[in-house]
Design an enzyme around this catalytic site. Structure first.
Site, PDB file in Angstrom:
ATOM      1  CG  ASP A   1       0.313  -3.488  -3.354  1.00  0.00           C
ATOM      2  OD1 ASP A   1      -0.241  -2.780  -2.493  1.00  0.00           O
ATOM      3  OD2 ASP A   1       1.034  -3.009  -4.249  1.00  0.00           O
TER       4      ASP A   1
ATOM      5  CE  LYS B   1       2.186   0.657  -3.262  1.00  0.00           C
ATOM      6  NZ  LYS B   1       0.872   0.086  -2.869  1.00  0.00           N
TER       7      LYS B   1
ATOM      8  CE  LYS C   1      -3.481   6.046  -5.414  1.00  0.00           C
ATOM      9  NZ  LYS C   1      -2.989   4.665  -5.234  1.00  0.00           N
TER      10      LYS C   1
ATOM     11  CE  LYS D   1      -1.445  -1.143  -6.639  1.00  0.00           C
ATOM     12  NZ  LYS D   1      -1.907  -0.964  -5.252  1.00  0.00           N
TER      13      LYS D   1
END
Length: 530
Positions: A304, A353, A394, A466
């Site tokens: 990620d 996520k 975003k 991540k």
């Protein structure tokens, strides 16, 4: 007295610890660590050699999700930089760059000159590195739109830049991809017009053929695969299905339901000897895939992309805990309107996520038992909403509540507007560049005769990810500064240079400051005379 200087050109290390040959850079390095046994602390030194191949082979990168926002922006950015494109905006003229890339746009401290001035050099100057301008791009997508139109659809790049890039992008068309509807949101079905058919085994064999054909067609020395497609739901890890290398291969052959598209791509990549990097949060690397990578000695890395909110979180929590401040509540809210957001609006995909975003603080919290008891963690909530209007722009809002001195409270609130794909794309370049470098670095410890490569699970790539995948038994490190130091100091080790420890003792004593001052006066005098 002291200032900063930049060394932009190539340099050569003059030292008995570093030797340059036609093919390699060979360095001697002392790896100093500290072993703690009960209440006894023992310094420990391991002597080793590093060997770095100097030639960067011709490299192709195949993106899974080539036609998505990240994929087409990645290819467009590389083309724009290679052509040196400029374009007009309402703020003025813009020029193609690699800003946001750790390896292409950041500098590292190399050392200091005789006057005590810190000397910095581009990170890309440290060792021979792959340049994104030289990469041959290709890949797959479940949507067959050519990259020129996909770029227009994404609405990521400025209009005039799109116009200049379109002639170079319109003839690039993604290869048909694997589409298992059960693993991604149902709302993605309308995009899926470019998909493979047949059994899972047949689809994997087609992916392997695509890799081989791409390599031969473009005369490549190596191919790297990277998943930048939709977030999948987590796969159930089941005994006899995906727990061993043998079982995952059998499961693909048998068409087992719990084998995801990303796992099929990973297995195909490993069997073709190609590094596979996962840029999404799902558990692509089930135990059987990791075992297969180890058996075949092929690199894998994930999971990620760490681009916006989570990158800030890994800095903020590290700062708070390191400063002796106790974060007790972390609440993170996002909304976005691109296809990633649309896919994440489904609960199973959001859960993937949520897991990758939530675990980012664990190592920092565990490092301080003054603030946190065993198994104590801050309250940590992550929310993601799909708002089509905002597109790729975003919005991320975070609230950090901490306990401070004598029962006090401190609250930090942050609003972050992220151009999602423009932050993620440089990470793709970095992951590929660093992954390629790792393939050219080997180490040999004192007393050993054989050179050893990195473990197939490339934890060195953690800075860009991540939820870093690490080898069994290795700690997970999320703190951003620590991750960056690991990359920089590995490069220094490959040159026989000591880690940069930030002590700067030359500036902390009367005697050393006097020596630097005298050297500076001597240099100024020589300059005046000349």
């Amino acid at each position: 007295m002291s200032s900063y200087k930049n060394l932009d050109g190539t340099f050569k290390v003059e030292s008995a610890t570093c030797k340059y040959t036609k093919d390699s850079i060979i360095s001697d390095f002392s790896y100093d660590t500290t072993v703690v046994e009960g209440n006894t602390v023992k310094p420990q030194t391991t002597k080793m050699q590093f060997k770095t191949e100097r030639k960067v082979g011709k490299t192709g990168v195949m993106l899974v999700g080539l036609g998505g926002n990240n994929g087409c922006t990645c290819v467009a950015g590389a083309i724009a930089n290679k052509l040196g494109l400029t374009w007009e905006t309402k703020e003025g003229t813009k020029k193609a760059n690699y800003w946001g890339s750790l390896l292409m746009a950041s500098t590292v401290k190399l050392g200091h000159d005789k006057q005590g001035n810190s000397v910095y050099t581009p990170m890309s100057n440290m060792l021979p590195l792959l340049n994104p301008n030289d990469i041959v791009w290709g890949g797959w997508d479940i949507n067959g739109t050519n990259l020129g139109d996909a770029m227009k659809r994404s609405k990521v790049l400025d209009y005039e830049l799109q116009t200049k890039l379109y002639p170079y992008m319109k003839d690039i068309k993604p290869l048909p991809s694997i589409y298992f509807p059960d693993f991604i949101a149902a709302n993605q079905g309308e995009r899926a017009d470019n998909v493979l058919t047949g059994t899972k085994q047949e689809q994997m064999e087609q992916i392997r053929k695509d890799i081989r054909d791409f390599k031969v067609k473009n005369g490549l020395d190596q191919v790297i695969l990277l998943w930048t497609a939709n977030t999948e739901r987590f796969s159930a890890v089941e005994e006899g299905v995906n727990d061993t290398a043998e079982n995952i291969l059998n499961s693909i052959e048998m068409g087992e339901a719990e084998v995801s598209a990303s796992t099929v791509f990973a297995v195909a990549s490993i069997l073709e000897g190609c590094t596979f990097i996962n840029g999404s949060p799902q558990n692509t690397f089930v135990p059987g895939v990791i075992e297969l990578a180890r058996q075949k000695k092929v690199f894998i890395a994930g999971d990620d992309f760490k681009s916006g909110q989570t990158k800030m979180k890994s800095v903020m929590v590290d700062f708070l805990v390191s400063a002796g401040i106790k974060p007790v509540s972390i609440v993170s809210y996002n909304h976005l309107g691109n296809n990633d957001g649309k896919n994440l609006s489904a609960p199973s995909q959001f859960r993937s996520k949520e897991i990758s975003k939530s675990n980012v603080v664990d190592d920092m919290v565990a490092s301080n038992r003054i603030l946190f008891e065993e198994d104590e963690h801050p309250d940590h909530v992550v929310v993601i909403k799909y708002v089509p209007y905002v597109g790729d722009s975003k919005r991320a809002m975070d609230e950090y509540t901490s306990e401070i001195f004598m029962g006090g409270k401190n609250t930090i609130v942050m609003h972050n507007t992220c151009e999602d794909s423009l932050l993620a794309t440089p990470l793709i370049y970095d992951l590929v560049i660093l992954g390629e470098l790792c393939a050219r670095v080997q180490v040999k410890r004192e007393g050993e005769t054989e050179w050893e490569s990195f473990h197939p699970v490339l934890s060195l790539l953690s800075y860009m990810l991540k939820a870093p995948l690490v080898p069994n038994g290795a700690p997970v490190v999320n703190a951003l500064f620590t991750q960056r130091c690991a990359v920089v100091n590995l490069m220094r080790a490959c040159l026989g240079l000591a880690p940069d420890n930030h002590m700067t003792l030359e500036h902390r004593f009367e005697s050393t400051l006097a020596e630097l001052s005298a050297e500076s006066e001597h240099a100024n005098k020589k300059m005046r005379l000349s």
